[in-house]
Motif scaffolding. Structure first.
Motif, short mmCIF file in Angstrom:
data_model
loop_
_atom_site.label_atom_id
_atom_site.label_comp_id
_atom_site.label_asym_id
_atom_site.label_seq_id
_atom_site.Cartn_x
_atom_site.Cartn_y
_atom_site.Cartn_z
N ARG A 296 -2.31 116.93 53.75
CA ARG A 296 -3.05 116.01 52.88
C ARG A 296 -4.31 115.51 53.60
O ARG A 296 -4.34 115.37 54.82
N PHE A 297 -5.35 115.25 52.80
CA PHE A 297 -6.59 114.68 53.34
C PHE A 297 -6.48 113.16 53.28
O PHE A 297 -6.24 112.60 52.20
N PHE A 298 -6.64 112.50 54.42
CA PHE A 298 -6.59 111.03 54.44
C PHE A 298 -8.00 110.50 54.71
O PHE A 298 -8.64 110.86 55.71
N GLY A 299 -8.46 109.62 53.79
CA GLY A 299 -9.85 109.16 53.82
C GLY A 299 -10.22 108.38 55.07
O GLY A 299 -11.18 108.73 55.77
N LEU A 300 -9.44 107.34 55.36
CA LEU A 300 -9.85 106.47 56.46
C LEU A 300 -9.87 107.22 57.80
O LEU A 300 -10.81 107.12 58.58
N GLY A 301 -8.83 108.01 58.05
CA GLY A 301 -8.74 108.72 59.32
C GLY A 301 -9.89 109.70 59.51
O GLY A 301 -10.47 109.81 60.60
N ASN A 302 -10.24 110.42 58.45
CA ASN A 302 -11.34 111.39 58.56
C ASN A 302 -12.68 110.69 58.73
O ASN A 302 -13.49 111.08 59.58
N LEU A 303 -12.92 109.64 57.95
CA LEU A 303 -14.22 108.96 58.06
C LEU A 303 -14.36 108.28 59.41
O LEU A 303 -15.42 108.33 60.05
N PRO A 335 -15.28 105.42 44.85
CA PRO A 335 -15.04 105.85 46.23
C PRO A 335 -13.94 104.98 46.86
O PRO A 335 -14.01 103.78 46.67
N LEU A 336 -13.05 105.48 47.56
CA LEU A 336 -12.74 106.84 47.92
C LEU A 336 -11.24 107.01 47.92
O LEU A 336 -10.51 106.03 48.11
N LYS A 337 -10.77 108.24 47.76
CA LYS A 337 -9.33 108.49 47.78
C LYS A 337 -8.75 108.10 49.14
O LYS A 337 -9.26 108.51 50.18
N ILE A 338 -7.67 107.34 49.09
CA ILE A 338 -6.98 106.99 50.35
C ILE A 338 -6.31 108.24 50.90
O ILE A 338 -6.27 108.45 52.11
N CYS A 339 -5.78 109.08 49.98
CA CYS A 339 -5.26 110.38 50.41
C CYS A 339 -5.32 111.35 49.23
O CYS A 339 -5.35 110.92 48.07
N PHE A 340 -5.41 112.61 49.55
CA PHE A 340 -5.50 113.64 48.50
C PHE A 340 -4.72 114.86 48.94
O PHE A 340 -4.87 115.28 50.08
N PRO A 341 -3.95 115.50 48.07
CA PRO A 341 -3.60 115.05 46.73
C PRO A 341 -2.40 114.10 46.76
O PRO A 341 -1.84 113.84 47.84
N ALA A 342 -2.01 113.62 45.58
CA ALA A 342 -0.82 112.78 45.48
C ALA A 342 0.43 113.64 45.63
O ALA A 342 0.40 114.83 45.36
N VAL A 343 1.51 113.04 46.10
CA VAL A 343 2.79 113.77 46.07
C VAL A 343 3.47 113.48 44.73
O VAL A 343 3.48 112.34 44.27
N GLU A 344 4.01 114.54 44.13
CA GLU A 344 4.56 114.39 42.78
C GLU A 344 5.99 114.93 42.70
O GLU A 344 6.44 115.63 43.60
#
Ligand code: GLC
Length: 476
Positions: A296-303, A335-344
């Motif tokens: 998953r892509f995590f917004g805060l960690g990447n930025l 802006p901005l996704k906290i994480c992508f994608p959601a778990v379903e």
């Protein structure tokens, strides 16, 4: 209209200020007149950082200084053998002012009151990062050099650098120990904690006086920084080239020369990812552990990795490319996704423990968080992409004031105000003001950013292992 929005944000931020013995000491998390306060009437350490940056950029450092002194006073100081007490060096998640017999007291919460009793591992890192920002804004190095501050810094280092239960340079933490403070499958070695840990270590390099016992700490900081940098840049990195490597990984490799160090099986690559990446985009994975990459892509960690140079220049560029190319997924209508994608589906059941607040595309599970706007602005400014920062701010501006500054938004593209989002959420308000201030005066970026670490980078570019890396036999 525009002026009105800024004025209203400023008024709302000031209304959120918490006073202690007549002095401003922090800001409460939210002031929603229609929702039960729970602990949102407390000052959260991580939340206050957004407010603090605004105050520093506006030349109002006193509240930040008071906060830094107060939180240091709340740091757990004793070495205890009691499992119900916070470990030595830990900072609280939040604090409040209580009055007893006409006297005011600060009462800290280290997670013992919080929902699910989560421990805030990020607080001590945020405190350090903010201390550096305060010193940069004011030149008041004397505060950081005070004996109690030096001792506080040493205690944080002791807590984080001590060898514990695993053999990684990254930090092992429980679920929900940072901004995502609920069960979300983010235990182990989540990226956000590693990026904050990295920034905190670089801060101690600048603020710890090299005398007495500090020398030993500083040596340990140098070694850890090079191990950590190498590990995150190499093993957390995901782009098409790396995906091709993982796709052809063999399992069950024993010993020093193993290529698939963590025994990750190619079948764990999620199907959405292959089409999601282009030849020029990439990002740092959410987590890495034995047999596991969290893709998953995590917004805060990447930025944050871009802002503090944990990611290389090239990697940072690829992260920016990803955000630009996957704008609709990551920015959409807020802006901005906290994480992508959601778990379903079944994954949601297992990973969140059937958490009704973290249903797919809501809250921590794929929700959009306006607080991340200032991280985005800072990262884009650092990478010379002011155009993307302006574009994102324009989207946020249209909605934040009429929507009354929600805590988060829901839906795949962030069209809905969060199901249980607080209104008048302070870090939403502060993030808007901080982004504006950063764009008006990009030199504020230096409060929070770090330049590339030339020593470590030189080793990586030459292709030789960084001195003393975790896997010294490996040449990249
Ligand atoms: C929520 C968020 C957390 C934040 C707190 C106060 O629990 O997940 O990151 O600190 O609210 O705003």
């Amino acid at each position: 209209m525009y002026r009105q929005m800024i004025d209203e944000a400023q008024t709302a931020l000031e209304a959120a200020i918490l006073y202690y013995q007549g002095e401003p000491i922090g800001t409460v998390a939210a002031r929603d007149p229609e929702a039960e306060a729970l602990n949102y009437d407390q000052c959260f350490v991580r939340d206050f950082v957004s407010s603090a940056l605004v105050f520093l950029m506006q030349g109002k450092p006193d509240i930040v200084r008071n906060f830094l002194v107060a939180v240091l006073g709340l740091q757990s100081r004793e070495r205890r053998l009691d499992c119900f007490q916070p470990g030595q060096g830990l900072h609280p998640a939040s604090f409040k002012v209580e009055v007893q017999a006409g006297e005011e007291y600060l009462v800290a919460d280290f997670g013992e009151q919080a929902i699910a009793r989560v421990a805030p591992i990020d607080s001590c890192f945020w405190w350090l990062i903010l201390l550096r920002a305060y010193v940069k804004a004011t030149g008041d190095l004397a505060l950081a050099h005070r004996a109690d501050f030096q001792q506080g810094i040493q205690m944080i280092l002791q807590l984080c650098l001590e060898a514990r239960f695993d053999l990684f340079p990254t930090l092992l933490v429980p679920d929900g120990s940072f901004m995502i403070d609920r069960r979300m499958g983010v235990y182990g070695h989540p990226l956000e904690i590693q990026a904050l840990f990295y920034a905190a270590l670089r801060t101690t390099r600048e603020l710890l006086l090299p005398d007495g016992t500090s020398k030993t700490y500083l040596e340990a900081v140098e070694a850890r920084l090079s191990h950590l940098t190498y590990h995150v840049r190499k093993y957390y990195w995901i782009d098409l080239q790396r995906l091709n490597e993982i796709y052809r990984y063999k399992g069950e490799e024993f010993g020093d020369m193993a290529v698939n160090r963590f025994n990750v099986y190619p079948d764990t690559i999620p199907s959405w990812l292959i089409e999601w990446l282009s030849g020029t985009s990439g990002y740092l994975a959410g987590n890495l552990g034995p047999g596991q990459i969290d893709f998953r892509f995590f917004g805060l960690g990447n930025l944050m990795s871009v802002i503090v140079s944990l990611a290389t220049g090239q990697q940072s560029q690829a992260i920016v490319n990803l955000i630009e190319q996957r704008w609709q997924d990551l920015i959409g209508y807020m802006p901005l996704k906290i994480c992508f994608p959601a778990v379903e589906g079944q994954d949601w059941k297992i990973i969140t423990g059937c958490d009704p607040k973290n249903i797919p595309w809501s809250y921590h599970n794929g929700g959009s968080w306006p607080v991340l706007l200032w991280f985005l602005t800072a990262a884009m400014l650092k990478m010379g992409r002011d155009d993307l920062a302006y574009k994102a701010l324009e989207i946020a501006e249209k909605r934040l004031l009429p929507d009354q500054w929600p805590e988060y938004y829901d839906g795949r593209t962030g069209k809905l105000i969060g199901k249980e989002a607080r209104k008048y959420q302070t870090w939403t308000i502060a993030a808007f003001l901080a982004s504006k201030a950063l764009l008006e005066n990009p030199s504020h970026l230096s409060l929070i950013s770090f330049d590339e670490d030339l020593e470590v980078d030189a080793c990586l570019i030459k292709g030789s292992p960084v001195k003393g890396t975790h896997f010294p036999n490996e040449v990249i």
